[in-house]
Design an enzyme around this catalytic site. Structure first.
Site, PDB file in Angstrom:
ATOM      1  N   TYR A 149      96.729  12.949 -93.812  1.00  0.00           N
ATOM      2  CA  TYR A 149      96.909  13.542 -95.010  1.00  0.00           C
ATOM      3  C   TYR A 149      97.491  14.043 -96.013  1.00  0.00           C
ATOM      4  CZ  TYR A 149      92.905  14.059 -91.757  1.00  0.00           C
ATOM      5  OH  TYR A 149      91.486  14.230 -90.714  1.00  0.00           O
ATOM      6  N   GLU A 177      78.487  25.967 -88.656  1.00  0.00           N
ATOM      7  CA  GLU A 177      79.113  25.296 -87.797  1.00  0.00           C
ATOM      8  C   GLU A 177      80.901  25.596 -88.075  1.00  0.00           C
ATOM      9  OE1 GLU A 177      76.465  21.723 -87.288  1.00  0.00           O
ATOM     10  OE2 GLU A 177      77.370  21.280 -88.580  1.00  0.00           O
ATOM     11  N   PRO A 178      81.800  26.565 -88.193  1.00  0.00           N
ATOM     12  CA  PRO A 178      83.017  26.857 -88.065  1.00  0.00           C
ATOM     13  C   PRO A 178      83.780  26.489 -87.225  1.00  0.00           C
ATOM     14  CG  PRO A 178      81.743  29.329 -87.753  1.00  0.00           C
ATOM     15  CD  PRO A 178      81.232  27.875 -87.564  1.00  0.00           C
ATOM     16  N   GLY A 179      84.898  24.986 -87.480  1.00  0.00           N
ATOM     17  CA  GLY A 179      85.603  24.983 -86.184  1.00  0.00           C
ATOM     18  C   GLY A 179      86.784  24.822 -86.673  1.00  0.00           C
ATOM     19  N   TYR A 200      92.228  20.243 -84.612  1.00  0.00           N
ATOM     20  CA  TYR A 200      92.500  19.156 -85.224  1.00  0.00           C
ATOM     21  C   TYR A 200      93.377  18.959 -84.861  1.00  0.00           C
ATOM     22  CZ  TYR A 200      88.196  19.863 -87.383  1.00  0.00           C
ATOM     23  OH  TYR A 200      86.802  20.199 -87.398  1.00  0.00           O
ATOM     24  N   CYS A 236     108.355   5.597 -83.694  1.00  0.00           N
ATOM     25  CA  CYS A 236     108.515   4.684 -84.057  1.00  0.00           C
ATOM     26  C   CYS A 236     107.780   4.171 -85.397  1.00  0.00           C
ATOM     27  CB  CYS A 236     108.562   2.945 -83.296  1.00  0.00           C
ATOM     28  SG  CYS A 236     109.971   3.506 -81.543  1.00  0.00           S
ATOM     29  N   GLU A 237     107.833   5.060 -86.688  1.00  0.00           N
ATOM     30  CA  GLU A 237     107.362   4.624 -87.614  1.00  0.00           C
ATOM     31  C   GLU A 237     107.898   5.888 -88.911  1.00  0.00           C
ATOM     32  OE1 GLU A 237     103.693   4.303 -88.343  1.00  0.00           O
ATOM     33  OE2 GLU A 237     103.108   3.014 -86.405  1.00  0.00           O
ATOM     34  N   GLY A 263      83.892  24.031 -92.412  1.00  0.00           N
ATOM     35  CA  GLY A 263      84.222  23.836 -94.210  1.00  0.00           C
ATOM     36  C   GLY A 263      85.270  25.337 -94.256  1.00  0.00           C
TER      37      GLY A 263
HETATM   38  N1  LLP Z   1      79.775  20.418 -89.128  1.00  0.00           N
HETATM   39  C1  LLP Z   1      80.554  19.391 -89.421  1.00  0.00           C
HETATM   40  C2  LLP Z   1      78.812  18.170 -89.579  1.00  0.00           C
HETATM   41  C3  LLP Z   1      81.588  18.919 -89.202  1.00  0.00           C
HETATM   42  O1  LLP Z   1      81.525  17.334 -90.341  1.00  0.00           O
HETATM   43  C4  LLP Z   1      82.575  19.899 -89.134  1.00  0.00           C
HETATM   44  C5  LLP Z   1      84.399  18.959 -89.413  1.00  0.00           C
HETATM   45  C6  LLP Z   1      82.620  20.768 -89.261  1.00  0.00           C
HETATM   46  C7  LLP Z   1      80.827  21.478 -88.918  1.00  0.00           C
HETATM   47  C8  LLP Z   1      83.378  21.728 -89.289  1.00  0.00           C
HETATM   48  O2  LLP Z   1      84.260  21.624 -90.534  1.00  0.00           O
HETATM   49  P1  LLP Z   1      85.127  22.781 -90.239  1.00  0.00           P
HETATM   50  O3  LLP Z   1      84.460  24.410 -90.270  1.00  0.00           O
HETATM   51  O4  LLP Z   1      86.678  22.285 -89.380  1.00  0.00           O
HETATM   52  O5  LLP Z   1      85.797  22.888 -91.997  1.00  0.00           O
HETATM   53  N2  LLP Z   1      90.866  15.941 -88.397  1.00  0.00           N
HETATM   54  C9  LLP Z   1      90.241  16.277 -90.037  1.00  0.00           C
HETATM   55  C10 LLP Z   1      88.911  17.660 -90.176  1.00  0.00           C
HETATM   56  C11 LLP Z   1      88.044  16.658 -89.738  1.00  0.00           C
HETATM   57  C12 LLP Z   1      86.608  17.810 -90.107  1.00  0.00           C
HETATM   58  C13 LLP Z   1      85.459  17.181 -90.112  1.00  0.00           C
HETATM   59  N3  LLP Z   1      84.374  17.975 -89.826  1.00  0.00           N
HETATM   60  C14 LLP Z   1      91.387  17.868 -90.511  1.00  0.00           C
HETATM   61  O6  LLP Z   1      92.648  17.463 -89.626  1.00  0.00           O
HETATM   62  O7  LLP Z   1      91.498  18.193 -91.395  1.00  0.00           O
END
Ligand code: LLP
Length: 441
Positions: free
Chosen positions: A338, A294-296, A394, A365-366, A249
């Site tokens: 969003y 869990e950073p993404g 994402y 086409c939106e 997050g």
């Molecule tokens: N762990 C869990 C259980 C999650 O659901 C998520 C993201 C993460 C880790 C990774 O979070 P991050 O570090 O990436 O913030 N599609 C949306 C974001 C959805 C995130 C869903 N879960 C966007 O484009 O902003």
């Protein structure tokens, strides 16, 4: 622009990423094009890993949340950086396995995992399954019995922390489709029930309070609440949780409205969590758990840019200037979904000052198909290359073939080298699974 260690402007006034001129990249690979800077990804992995090593004696593991960007090469890089991963579908697990990712560092999430996905997880002996609900406990326990295995699990808990972020991407309010809340007693019942399952080995808990969060206090609060819960469960059921997964997050820079200062803030997030973990473990008299994060987004987000070509420009007097580009919501649906904000520049004239307010319109086409609406940009001409920043997370992951547009390829750049990590789609790919039954021919 701050926070952009992956980018620079060269002597020709062109934007460079990973030591390569974006104008050259476009000559070689065309547009639309996703570009990922390998060194930035590695740097981010290193910051998280080293902070846990240094500040928590290595008593933890960083899991890359691979939903942010999933493809073979990314799993390889993450593996080389000694991280684990989280996967949320059979498709992500399949990709990770094909990349040869060590299964003992794979964690699986999902609020409605398919039986086939659970089977795949068990057969491949992944490290842990984060169970979301009671039905899943039943199904997984029965499957493990059938396979004659014990499966490590965590339970998805909702600590009810309201993080300041866009409501669509908030996942841990009391009203959430994910997991069970502590506040209404359902997380406790979930624990009780999990402890009755003979083939499941409950290791601890997981929570994830949302995405694109900058407030360190939110993470500290979630840590406190989770430790209180651990202490409570220990007292009531003599269950000592040995693992705590606090999700991801951490916010990234998209525009200068984002409060992030520099890359070191990511170490600070983790330090905040660890300091709180230590303090509260002592206070509540529980063992310091093995920590998972869990950073993404923060690992791949700022590593990526997307390059587009301007196709036409339309100005509606006193209203709006549309810069039409050759991409759109099929490569980046985040504005449409969003109203996500981005920063852009003209890559072939990157020193030009922003003098206009324009909207980058996609080719779908939106009418809501924008990459950015009303952003400052230098005066664009037809044929200019537009770079949109912080698109590594994402974007490709959420791309589609809407309007039968082709999903752009991804090139990975490093020290002046560039190579495809996802090759271009072809029209043939688009119809690959289409079938014309005999009677329609
Ligand atoms: N762990 C869990 C259980 C999650 O659901 C998520 C993201 C993460 C880790 C990774 O979070 P991050 O570090 O990436 O913030 N599609 C949306 C974001 C959805 C995130 C869903 N879960 C966007 O484009 O902003």
């Amino acid at each position: 622009m701050n926070c952009r260690d992956t980018l620079r402007i060269n002597a020709q006034g062109h934007l460079e990423i990973g030591g390569i001129d974006t104008v050259q990249l476009v000559k070689e690979f065309g547009t639309p094009l996703y570009v990922m800077d390998e060194e930035h990804i590695r740097k981010m992995c290193g910051i998280y890993r080293q902070t846990i090593e240094k500040e928590y004696n290595g008593n933890g593991l960083v899991l890359y949340a691979s939903k942010a960007l999933s493809c073979l090469a990314i799993y390889k890089i993450v593996e080389q950086e000694s991280l684990g991963i989280d996967v949320v579908s059979g498709g992500e697990l399949y990709t990770a396995l094909k990349a040869g990712f060590p299964t003992d560092k794979i964690y699986m999430h999902g609020n409605n995992k398919l039986v086939t996905e659970l089977q795949m997880a068990i057969e491949n002996k992944i490290a842990c399954i984060v169970v979301d609900n009671f039905t899943e406990l039943d199904i997984l326990d029965a499957l493990c019995q059938k396979y004659g295995v014990q499966q490590n699990i965590l339970l998805r808990i909702n600590p009810g922390v309201e993080a300041h972020t866009h409501q669509y991407i908030q996942t841990a309010k009391v009203d959430s489709k994910f997991g069970f809340a502590i506040s209404n007693g359902s997380a406790e019942q979930f624990t009780q029930y999990a402890l009755t399952k003979k083939n499941l080995n409950l290791q601890g808990y997981h929570c994830h309070i949302g995405s694109q969060i900058f407030e360190r206090d939110s993470f500290a609060l979630a840590t406190d609440i989770m430790l209180q819960f651990i202490a409570d469960m220990q007292k009531k059921y003599q269950f000592e949780a040995s693992v705590l997964n606090l999700g991801g997050g951490y916010g990234i820079w998209y525009t200068d409205e984002d409060v992030k200062t520099n890359i070191n803030c990511y170490a600070e997030y983790v330090k905040t969590i660890i300091t709180q973990l230590r303090k509260k473990a002592k206070e509540y008299n529980v063992k310091e758990p093995f920590l998972l994060i869990e950073p993404g987004r923060s690992i791949v987000g700022e590593a990526g840019i997307t390059l587009y070509t301007v196709g036409n420009i339309k100005e509606i007097a006193n209203l709006k200037k549309y810069i039409a580009i050759d991409g759109g919501m099929f490569d980046n649906p985040r504005y449409a979904l969003y109203q996500a904000k981005y920063t852009a520049c003209i890559a072939n004239r990157a020193n030009d000052k922003a003098t206009e307010i324009v909207s980058l319109a996609g080719k779908c086409c939106e009418s809501g198909d924008f990459i950015c609406e009303d952003i400052p940009l230098a005066k664009a001409n037809i044929g200019d290359i537009i770079a949109v920043f912080s698109t590594g997370a994402y974007n490709y992951a959420m791309s589609s073939n809407y309007n039968r547009n082709l999903v752009p390829p991804i090139v990975l750049v490093k020290k002046g080298r560039a190579a495809y990590i996802v090759k271009p789609q072809t029209f043939e790919d688009i119809i690959r699974n289409d079938v014309l039954p005999e009677y329609l021919k």
